[in-house]
Design an enzyme around this catalytic site. Structure first.
Site, PDB file in Angstrom:
ATOM      1  N   ALA A  38       4.911  -1.891   7.125  1.00 47.56           N
ATOM      2  CA  ALA A  38       4.727  -1.971   8.570  1.00 47.56           C
ATOM      3  C   ALA A  38       5.394  -0.771   9.231  1.00 47.56           C
ATOM      4  CB  ALA A  38       5.340  -3.266   9.111  1.00 47.56           C
ATOM      5  N   GLU A  95      -2.636  -6.110  -1.047  1.00 48.26           N
ATOM      6  CA  GLU A  95      -3.813  -6.466  -0.265  1.00 48.26           C
ATOM      7  C   GLU A  95      -3.769  -5.637   1.006  1.00 48.26           C
ATOM      8  OE1 GLU A  95      -2.754  -9.936  -2.753  1.00 48.26           O
ATOM      9  OE2 GLU A  95      -1.624  -9.071  -1.093  1.00 48.26           O
ATOM     10  N   TYR A 108      -3.352   4.290   0.522  1.00 47.01           N
ATOM     11  CA  TYR A 108      -3.204   3.640  -0.784  1.00 47.01           C
ATOM     12  C   TYR A 108      -4.033   4.349  -1.854  1.00 47.01           C
ATOM     13  CZ  TYR A 108      -1.085  -0.033   2.068  1.00 47.01           C
ATOM     14  OH  TYR A 108      -0.297  -0.729   2.947  1.00 47.01           O
TER      15      TYR A 108
END
Length: 167
Positions: A71, A104, A116
């Protein structure tokens, strides 16, 4: 502010309690405190160690690691914070002897997916309605993280981040 629906305080407390058992790793990213910050009276150090701009977590389970959270404050996104956090999580997973790691990511979060993929995470499946029981998640995996090739990739990402001045 980074998530439409945050974890409850109880979930955070449970996760942090598991840090002591060695099954979780959490990191906090801070931006340096401004030079104008007043010193903490009598302690000789800045009252503000820097504003928290992000955090990330890792669940260590046998020879696998699972990224639980990444985050970053919205105004700090795309500034290298998430890259620095992922590099540190990768180092932790490798040091722990993990062969691979997974996560995820929201189907709508194309920027995160791009990040990612840079770390060689590949889509491996979909979890239907995973987020808030409305949005699907893409399950991504990155394997063979113990090898020289993956270490070279991390070194390249780290060097690029340093060139950009974001680490």
């Amino acid at each position: 502010v980074s998530y439409p629906r945050t974890w409850s305080q109880g979930v955070f407390e449970s996760e942090l309690a598991q840090v002591r058992s060695g099954t979780r790793r959490y990191l906090v990213a801070r931006r340096a405190a401004a030079a104008t910050d007043s010193p903490d009276r009598g302690r000789g150090r800045s009252r503000n160690r820097g504003r928290i701009v992000g955090y990330a977590g890792l669940w260590l389970n046998g020879d696998e690691a699972h990224v639980t959270n990444v985050a970053v404050q919205p105004e700090q996104q795309r500034s290298g914070v998430a890259t620095a956090l992922l590099l540190a999580l990768a180092d932790a997973a490798i040091a722990r002897g993990c062969a691979g790691w997974t996560l995820e990511v929201r189907v709508s979060s194309t920027g995160a997916q791009e990040l990612y993929r840079r770390f060689r995470f590949d889509p491996a499946g979909v979890r239907a309605r995973y987020y808030e029981n409305t949005e699907d998640a893409i399950v991504m995996w990155c394997n063979d993280i113990q090898g020289d090739e993956y270490r070279a990739l991390l070194d390249s990402i780290r060097a690029d981040a340093e060139r950009r001045g974001s680490s």
